[in-house]
Structures are given as structure tokens and as C-alpha cells.
Design an enzyme around this catalytic site. Structure first.
Site, PDB file in Angstrom:
ATOM      1  N   ASP A 109       0.828  -1.203   0.000  1.00  0.00           N
ATOM      2  CA  ASP A 109       0.000   0.000   0.000  1.00  0.00           C
ATOM      3  C   ASP A 109       0.868   1.262   0.000  1.00  0.00           C
ATOM      4  OD1 ASP A 109      -2.714   1.206   0.341  1.00  0.00           O
ATOM      5  OD2 ASP A 109      -1.836   1.916   2.226  1.00  0.00           O
TER       6      ASP A 109
ATOM      7  N   GLU B 277       1.829  -0.139  -4.804  1.00  0.00           N
ATOM      8  CA  GLU B 277       0.948   0.961  -5.193  1.00  0.00           C
ATOM      9  C   GLU B 277       1.835   2.197  -5.299  1.00  0.00           C
ATOM     10  OE1 GLU B 277      -3.306   2.950  -3.858  1.00  0.00           O
ATOM     11  OE2 GLU B 277      -1.926   2.273  -2.314  1.00  0.00           O
TER      12      GLU B 277
END
Length: 584
Positions: free
Chosen positions: A230, A284
């Protein structure tokens, strides 16, 4: 003289200058190193919305376990499980209170082990979210860090004194308001790029990094097959916050991402942890340009394997507004990420938990064309160059939810930015209209399993987020019973792709990139070439092909079971028609 010419030629070749010939492109791409994670199709599960097993209206791990056979029948290779960790849910699990526990609403650690083993028994791998840019403010580390400046955990987070009665600088949070929050007895401010309950971790602290490496080993030793990382491009922070005060910072991701020690941190993580396991990593990497993204995925750098490029999936997006976009604009963005060098491997996706439904943005979700255009998008996804990522519900053509009021939303980002958007000149009505195109909650509505109460998602009377009212028509059961359904079209395409080196590793070459309606391209492998022709419009189109495609066999299309060959250089394409041809 001959020797000098050879030296000059060697220098040219070593600079990686791109030659403008198909032959050279094919040679370069065919030298790509094969890896198992380059050949996978990944299916993302948002556990809160997938399947509820106990009637409380919240999806859970036992619910996912009950649908393993469904996943197996679809034919995907890897499941990406969005955060399942213990969390107070300020941001639906992306605020972690304990990295080694399962969220109570989702089940137990034993349930997780059962899920992992059940997937592995069917040959399906499992990757999990790694959320290490920030934690929850309820995490033990932060509670200790906040207690005093002398606490050993103080530097696990980023604390700064304010400027008189103001925060250290004017940086905004992605979720609205300041990126700084005052806390603790000394009155200092901690940094939070996201919600105030998500304080950013201080990667400058070596002891913190060691703690993160240990929790990574905890899950890898359990047998998980990798991580989706993330907002990984945000972990390295600027060194001097006083020099970074930006007036009117409209796109903070470009200031916050790719800090000065990012490569150092990723290399160290790879050396200490990832290199010890045969796993895949996908970051990400929002907030950087293509050059920066390629640096962290270059196999020679030993950082991470893959990264999500957001240019194509966010085409037409301007912050909180979805503008019109053209097909040529989209095709050029797809080409850019497909045409990376042999030391990088791309990803391809059109939707996830942070984006609207695929058919509602890239297709036509009207009753007339929803099924046809969903199948077309399936062909686009599964014939691209790169590791493909699918999102739950796209295999049955789930659509955007028809939101009519702000109290129907759950997303902390929408709530946190409401005042900012209205203050910028938007009206509540125009903001709601924009959200009906691009809100994250569209992808988070419960999975539609059947035409029974609450779409078969739960046995209870309530769901944590509203069920799309079109569930009586759009659901898994209906798809399974119809051999011409979107689900079965995905299955056929997945079967064509699986183990097909020509389609997986073949070169990508765009055809008629400026055509306003047709997206056509070839995948040039060592033994076969595939031709993909997609009419991404609701009009009938005549499309001309080069004579070299004469004799190619049609192996699948989205309108019928026709398997004809190309006999003429002009194709007549029906609205949203998709065709996949194969060379002899």
C-alpha cells in the site's frame, strides 16, 4: 577503422536506444526473463464486501472460504486479499492496530490459515496487503510514541513542533484538512498523509524497519505468496519540512511520493526479507511518473517486482472530478505501460477497491450493452502484456451504485473532503454527480451472489454498505446458469491465456492508435501472433486491416460462437464487439 565502427556500434546497443523496426522490438521483448508471477492473473478480494458467513452484514474470512470453489472454477491464479488485520476501521482496515491479528469482524488467525490452505490445495496463491506507510493511532507503537518525547517508540512516528499556533507547514491530508494533528502532553504535531487516525511511520528509524521486517516474516513464514504494498512510494519522507511549505498544493502525491531514501529502503527490505522467499511483490506507486516507477521495478535494482501504473485507469480524472476522455488518449496510456524495457514487467488493471466499476467507466452499463461491453473489457484485460489484476464482481459485470444522497457513502475520503470541495466552488449536487462517476464506494458494495434477499451476500437484514438495486438481474447465480454469460466468457479467456507464452510474453504492437472507436493491437510471440480488435463504441464500425492478417483464425468473440477466418481486409464490427484472432 573497422574496429572503431564496432566500438561505436557496441556503445549504441548498450545505450538501449530504441530501434524503429518491429524485428528489433520483438527480439528485445523475447529476451525477458520468465518468472511465475509474470504469468499470473490476480483476483482482488475486498473481504468486507465479498461474502458474510454469520449474518452481521459484514463480509468475513469464513465467507471467502465458502467461495473457494467458485474462485477455482473461474480459473484465476492468485488471490489478493485486501487488509484483514485488526483495525478500528477508520479507513476500512488500512489503519492497522495489530499486524499479527485478524480483525475480529473477519474471523480468527485459524480462519486465515484455513483460507490459505484451501487456496493452496487448489493451486491458487495468496498475497496480502502490506500497509507500512502508516498504522492506526490505536497501535501500541503510537500510544507509546505519543506518551512522551523520551519514550523509546517516540521516533517510530514523525513529530514536529508547530509554528506559533499553527501546524509545522501547510501540507494537506489526502482525506481532507491538515496533514498534521496535535497530540500528546507536549503539544507537538504528528504527520498523517491520510486520516488523522493513520499516523505515518518514520522509516528513518532503523528499529522501526526491523519491526516491519519481522512482521513481514511472520506472514511469509505462514506461507503467503507475497504482498501488495500500500502507498509504498510514500514511505520515504522529506528531510526538512520547513522548506516544503507549498501554497495551494493541489496534487500532494507528487510532493509526497518518491522521497530521497525510497530506493535505499526498498533495497534493504528486499535484501533482509523478500530475497529469502519465492514470492511476488506489487507496489501501489501512485504519485510518480513512468521513469520513477520503472526504477523501483527494474529487476537489476533488487527492489520490488511490479508496480501499479495509474495513468490508464485514471484517464480523464482531475482530482475529485471525472472528465470526458477519448479512446486514442486511453490507447496511448496503455501503450506506454505495455512498451517497457526487458528489465521491467508491467501490470494491467482497470478497476480495484479505489476506483469505480470497470463497465461503468470503460464500457457501457446500460441494459442494452452492459453484457457485451463487459465481455469486451474482459478481452482487453486478459490479452494485454503484463500481470493482470481483476477485481471481484467484474466477472459478472457489476456496475456503479446509484447514490442519491451523501449519507449513503461510507468512504472517509468523501466525508473528509466535503467542505473542501464545496469551498472550491462546487455545489452539493455537482459533487454528488461527480461521485456517481468516480467514488471508491462503487467498488465496495456487497458482491451480488443471487437474486435472494441482500443479493445472497448475507443472511441478515442489514449490510455495512448498500447493495446495488440491480442485483436481481446481475448476480453470480444468473451468470453460472447462462453459458453465454460474462462469467463464462472470463473463464474461456482465462483458459486461453493460461500457460500461453505467446500471449503472456509476446510483444505488444498497437494498430490504428488514433482511431476514435476501435482499439486494435497484436501480441507477437515466438510461435504465434494474436490480433485483438475491439469496437469500444455503441455504433457499427467498418475497420480496415493490413493484408498480412488474411487467414488469421477467429478463436473467440463476445457476440456468438463464430470461428471464421479473416478473408477480407475490412471488418464490420457490431457495437461493443470484441474479437480475438490467432495466426496459423
Amino acid at each position: 577503422m573497422k574496429f572503431k565502427l564496432l566500438i561505436i556500434l557496441a556503445i549504441i546497443l548498450n545505450t538501449g536506444c530504441k530501434q524503429d523496426t518491429t524485428k528489433d522490438i520483438e527480439t528485445t521483448k523475447n529476451e525477458i526473463k520468465k518468472e511465475w508471477w509474470k504469468e499470473q492473473v490476480v483476483y482482488q478480494i475486498y473481504p468486507r464486501s465479498f461474502k458474510d458467513s454469520n449474518g452481521d452484514g459484514i463480509g468475513d474470512i469464513p465467507g471467502i472460504i465458502s467461495k473457494i470453489d467458485y474462485l477455482d472454477s473461474l480459473g484465476i491464479d492468485v488471490v489478493w486479499l485486501s487488509p484483514h488485520f485488526d483495525s478500528p476501521n477508520a479507513d476500512n482496515g488500512y489503519d492497522i492496530r495489530d499486524y499479527r491479528k485478524v480483525m475480529e469482524e473477519f474471523g480468527t488467525l485459524e480462519d486465515f490459515d484455513t483460507l490459505l490452505n484451501g487456496l493452496h490445495d487448489r493451486g491458487i496463491k495468496l498475497i496480502i496487503d502490506l500497509v507500512i506507510n502508516h498504522s492506526s493511532d490505536e497501535h501500541k507503537w503510537f500510544q507509546e510514541s505519543m506518551s512522551s518525547k523520551d519514550n523509546p517508540y517516540r521516533d517510530y512516528y514523525i513529530w514536529k513542533p508547530g509554528k506559533e499556533t499553527n501546524p509545522p507547514n501547510n501540507w494537506p491530508s489526502f482525506f481532507g484538512g491538515s496533514a498534521w494533528e496535535q497530540a500528546g502532553p507536549d503539544g507537538e504535531y504528528y504527520l498523517h498523509y491520510f486520516a488523522k487516525k493513520q499516523p505515518d511511520l518514520n522509516w528513518e528509524n532503523q528499529q522501526l524497519r526491523e519491526e516491519i521486517y519481522e512482521l513481514m516474516r511472520f506472514w511469509l513464514d505462514k506461507g503467503v505468496d507475497g504482498f501488495r504494498m500500500d502507498v509504498i512510494a510514500l514511505i520515504s519522507k522529506p528531510q526538512n519540512f520547513d522548506d516544503m511549505d507549498n501554497e495551494g498544493l493541489k496534487h500532494p502525491e507528487y510532493t509526497y511520493a518518491y522521497g530521497p531514501r525510497l530506493h535505499e529502503f526498498l533495497k534493504d527490505m528486499n535484501k533482509e526479507v523478500l530475497s529469502k522467499y519465492d514470492v511476488m511483490t506489487v507496489g501501489e506507486a501512485y504519485g510518480g511518473n513512468a521513469e520513477k516507477t520503472l526504477e523501483i521495478t527494474d529487476e537489476r535494482n533488487n527492489e520490488i517486482d511490479l508496480a501499479f501504473w495509474f495513468d490508464a485507469v485514471r484517464v480523464g480524472r482531475d482530482n475529485f472530478k471525472q472528465n470526458e476522455w477519448t479512446l486514442p488518449e486511453f490507447k496511448k496510456l496503455v501503450k506506454a505501460q505495455s512498451d517497457v524495457n526487458s528489465h521491467n514487467w508491467p501490470t494491467f488493471f482497470l478497476g480495484n477497491h479505489d476506483n469505480p466499476r470497470v463497465v461503468s467507466k470503460f464500457g457501457d452499463d446500460s441494459p442494452e450493452f452492459r453484457v457485451t461491453s463487459s465481455k469486451l473489457l474482459a478481452m482487453l484485460l486478459l490479452t494485454q502484456r503484463g500481470t493482470t489484476f481483476l477485481y471481484q464482481g467484474d466477472e459478472i459485470g457489476m456496475t456503479n451504485y446509484p447514490f442519491t444522497s451523501f449519507d449513503q457513502f461510507d468512504d472517509v475520503e468523501i466525508k473528509g473532503n466535503y467542505n473542501k470541495i464545496i469551498a472550491s466552488g462546487s455545489t452539493p449536487e455537482s459533487y454528488l454527480a461527480d461521485l456517481n462517476k468516480m467514488a471508491r464506494d462503487h467498488a465496495r458494495t456487497p458482491m451480488q451472489w443471487s437474486n435472494t434477499n441482500k443479493a445472497g451476500f448475507t443472511s441478515g437484514d442489514k449490510t455495512w454498505l448498500g447493495v446495488n438495486p440491480n442485483y436481481p438481474e446481475i448476480n453470480v447465480n444468473n451468470n453460472l446458469q447462462d453459458k453465454h454469460s460474462i462469467f463464462h466468457f472470463y473463464r474461456r479467456l482465462l483458459n486461453i491465456r493460461k500457460g500461453n507464452d505467446n500471449l503472456i510474453y509476446g510483444d505488444y504492437k498497437d494498430i490504428a492508435i488514433d482511431h476514435p472507436q476501435v482499439f486494435a493491437y497484436t501480441r507477437i510471440g515466438k510461435n504465434k501472433t494474436y490480433l485483438v480488435v475491439l469496437n469500444m463504441s455503441k455504433s457499427m464500425v467498418d475497420f480496415s486491416l493490413d493484408n498480412k492478417f488474411k487467414g488469421y483464425n477467429l478463436i473467440i468473440n463476445n457476440l456468438n460462437d463464430d470461428t471464421t477466418t479473416i478473408e477480407h481486409n475490412k471488418l464490420t464490427l457490431q457495437p461493443w464487439e470484441a474479437r480475438l484472432y490467432e495466426s496459423n
